[in-house]
Design a protein around this motif. Sequence first.
Motif, PDB file in Angstrom:
ATOM      1  N   SER A 139       0.858  -1.186   0.000  1.00 40.40           N
ATOM      2  CA  SER A 139       0.000   0.000   0.000  1.00 40.40           C
ATOM      3  C   SER A 139       0.889   1.230   0.000  1.00 40.40           C
ATOM      4  N   SER A 140       0.299   2.374  -0.276  1.00 36.56           N
ATOM      5  CA  SER A 140       1.115   3.581  -0.364  1.00 36.56           C
ATOM      6  C   SER A 140       0.393   4.787   0.202  1.00 36.56           C
ATOM      7  N   LEU A 141       1.212   5.753   0.558  1.00 34.34           N
ATOM      8  CA  LEU A 141       0.729   7.044   1.028  1.00 34.34           C
ATOM      9  C   LEU A 141       1.457   8.132   0.250  1.00 34.34           C
ATOM     10  N   HIS A 142       0.786   9.226   0.017  1.00 31.21           N
ATOM     11  CA  HIS A 142       1.431  10.402  -0.553  1.00 31.21           C
ATOM     12  C   HIS A 142       1.391  11.468   0.532  1.00 31.21           C
ATOM     13  N   VAL A 143       2.528  11.689   1.154  1.00 32.15           N
ATOM     14  CA  VAL A 143       2.614  12.598   2.294  1.00 32.15           C
ATOM     15  C   VAL A 143       3.345  13.864   1.855  1.00 32.15           C
ATOM     16  N   ARG A 144       2.582  14.908   1.622  1.00 33.07           N
ATOM     17  CA  ARG A 144       3.164  16.199   1.225  1.00 33.07           C
ATOM     18  C   ARG A 144       3.445  17.002   2.486  1.00 33.07           C
ATOM     19  N   ARG A 145       4.654  17.521   2.566  1.00 31.67           N
ATOM     20  CA  ARG A 145       5.040  18.268   3.759  1.00 31.67           C
ATOM     21  C   ARG A 145       5.555  19.666   3.443  1.00 31.67           C
TER      22      ARG A 145
ATOM     23  N   GLN B  79       2.472  10.753  13.900  1.00 35.17           N
ATOM     24  CA  GLN B  79       1.634  10.005  14.835  1.00 35.17           C
ATOM     25  C   GLN B  79       0.159  10.155  14.463  1.00 35.17           C
ATOM     26  N   GLU B  80      -0.219  11.325  14.008  1.00 32.57           N
ATOM     27  CA  GLU B  80      -1.602  11.550  13.573  1.00 32.57           C
ATOM     28  C   GLU B  80      -1.892  10.815  12.264  1.00 32.57           C
ATOM     29  N   TRP B  81      -0.889  10.760  11.373  1.00 30.97           N
ATOM     30  CA  TRP B  81      -1.048   9.956  10.150  1.00 30.97           C
ATOM     31  C   TRP B  81      -1.351   8.517  10.532  1.00 30.97           C
ATOM     32  N   TYR B  82      -0.589   8.004  11.493  1.00 32.75           N
ATOM     33  CA  TYR B  82      -0.811   6.625  11.914  1.00 32.75           C
ATOM     34  C   TYR B  82      -2.195   6.450  12.521  1.00 32.75           C
ATOM     35  N   GLN B  83      -2.581   7.335  13.410  1.00 32.37           N
ATOM     36  CA  GLN B  83      -3.900   7.239  14.049  1.00 32.37           C
ATOM     37  C   GLN B  83      -5.029   7.291  13.017  1.00 32.37           C
ATOM     38  N   ASN B  84      -4.870   8.116  12.011  1.00 36.88           N
ATOM     39  CA  ASN B  84      -5.906   8.277  10.988  1.00 36.88           C
ATOM     40  C   ASN B  84      -6.001   7.096  10.023  1.00 36.88           C
ATOM     41  N   THR B  85      -4.927   6.327   9.904  1.00 36.98           N
ATOM     42  CA  THR B  85      -4.898   5.269   8.885  1.00 36.98           C
ATOM     43  C   THR B  85      -4.705   3.861   9.446  1.00 36.98           C
ATOM     44  N   MET B  86      -4.542   3.718  10.746  1.00 34.04           N
ATOM     45  CA  MET B  86      -4.178   2.407  11.304  1.00 34.04           C
ATOM     46  C   MET B  86      -5.204   1.320  11.026  1.00 34.04           C
ATOM     47  N   ASP B  87      -6.461   1.657  10.833  1.00 40.62           N
ATOM     48  CA  ASP B  87      -7.481   0.652  10.540  1.00 40.62           C
ATOM     49  C   ASP B  87      -7.488   0.215   9.075  1.00 40.62           C
ATOM     50  N   ILE B  88      -6.768   0.924   8.240  1.00 41.30           N
ATOM     51  CA  ILE B  88      -6.747   0.633   6.808  1.00 41.30           C
ATOM     52  C   ILE B  88      -5.693  -0.410   6.464  1.00 41.30           C
ATOM     53  N   TRP B  89      -4.513  -0.306   7.077  1.00 41.96           N
ATOM     54  CA  TRP B  89      -3.380  -1.147   6.712  1.00 41.96           C
ATOM     55  C   TRP B  89      -3.437  -2.484   7.431  1.00 41.96           C
ATOM     56  N   GLU B  90      -2.938  -3.499   6.759  1.00 41.74           N
ATOM     57  CA  GLU B  90      -2.871  -4.832   7.347  1.00 41.74           C
ATOM     58  C   GLU B  90      -1.554  -5.000   8.098  1.00 41.74           C
TER      59      GLU B  90
ATOM     60  N   THR C 209       6.892  11.127  -0.840  1.00 41.74           N
ATOM     61  CA  THR C 209       6.911  12.318   0.007  1.00 41.74           C
ATOM     62  C   THR C 209       8.002  13.287  -0.406  1.00 41.74           C
ATOM     63  N   ASP C 210       7.832  14.523   0.009  1.00 41.87           N
ATOM     64  CA  ASP C 210       8.880  15.521  -0.144  1.00 41.87           C
ATOM     65  C   ASP C 210       9.584  15.758   1.197  1.00 41.87           C
ATOM     66  N   GLU C 211       9.217  15.005   2.216  1.00 46.29           N
ATOM     67  CA  GLU C 211       9.852  15.116   3.534  1.00 46.29           C
ATOM     68  C   GLU C 211      11.274  14.566   3.446  1.00 46.29           C
ATOM     69  N   LYS C 212      12.248  15.381   3.784  1.00 41.85           N
ATOM     70  CA  LYS C 212      13.656  14.973   3.700  1.00 41.85           C
ATOM     71  C   LYS C 212      14.086  14.151   4.919  1.00 41.85           C
TER      72      LYS C 212
ATOM     73  N   THR D 197       5.277   9.138  -8.074  1.00 43.00           N
ATOM     74  CA  THR D 197       3.812   9.137  -8.256  1.00 43.00           C
ATOM     75  C   THR D 197       3.328   7.842  -8.870  1.00 43.00           C
ATOM     76  N   ILE D 198       4.032   7.323  -9.856  1.00 43.85           N
ATOM     77  CA  ILE D 198       3.634   6.082 -10.504  1.00 43.85           C
ATOM     78  C   ILE D 198       3.692   4.918  -9.527  1.00 43.85           C
ATOM     79  N   VAL D 199       4.777   4.843  -8.767  1.00 44.34           N
ATOM     80  CA  VAL D 199       4.919   3.745  -7.781  1.00 44.34           C
ATOM     81  C   VAL D 199       3.810   3.844  -6.744  1.00 44.34           C
ATOM     82  N   ALA D 200       3.542   5.041  -6.261  1.00 46.40           N
ATOM     83  CA  ALA D 200       2.497   5.212  -5.241  1.00 46.40           C
ATOM     84  C   ALA D 200       1.108   4.906  -5.783  1.00 46.40           C
ATOM     85  N   SER D 201       0.889   5.184  -7.047  1.00 43.30           N
ATOM     86  CA  SER D 201      -0.457   4.995  -7.608  1.00 43.30           C
ATOM     87  C   SER D 201      -0.729   3.559  -8.041  1.00 43.30           C
ATOM     88  N   ARG D 202       0.290   2.743  -8.174  1.00 41.01           N
ATOM     89  CA  ARG D 202       0.082   1.373  -8.621  1.00 41.01           C
ATOM     90  C   ARG D 202      -0.549   0.556  -7.522  1.00 41.01           C
TER      91      ARG D 202
END
Length: 150
Positions: free
Chosen positions: A64-70, A83-94, A103-106, A145-150
């Motif tokens: 699975s993938s996330l696109h995290v723009r920072r 931590q909020e990303w995790y809380q918001n998505t923890m029920d989605i991921w296996e 991401t653009d986060e360095k 983007t291609i890798v994340a969208s596949r």
Amino acid sequence: LAHFYVFFVFTDPKVNNYFKRLVRDFLHYQDSIFCAAGRIINAIQEEGQKRGFLADSEGGGGYSSLHVRRGELQYKAVKIPAQEWYQNTMDIWEQNEILYIATDEKNKTFFNPLAQHHTLRFLNDYWDVAGLEALDPNFMGMIDTIVASR
């Protein structure tokens, strides 16, 4: 965000259709971009398969993938901590699922709250596998983007 065709308006329907088809049929990423992204996708899917996550009949899945723009967000309220990303998505991921993060986060330690629960992968993890050093640096966002969208 909108499809390209909302930006082209011609009063003559024949001209309108011609230019929309021209864009649809001939404006694409270069093959080198898709090939590099494909090598990365295959590598992630192979790793996912070893964990029991199989690709579907169309070649998607296995991770699975996330696109995290920072970096470019003008509204500070939407720049949330990992931590909020995790809380918001923890029920989605296996459990044990690989998460590819575009991401653009360095500072990759930003994602440590997610890394405590999942194996994280980033574009730089596949630099050698995909031969990214041989490509134009301007292609990296497109590949990501291609890798994340596949």
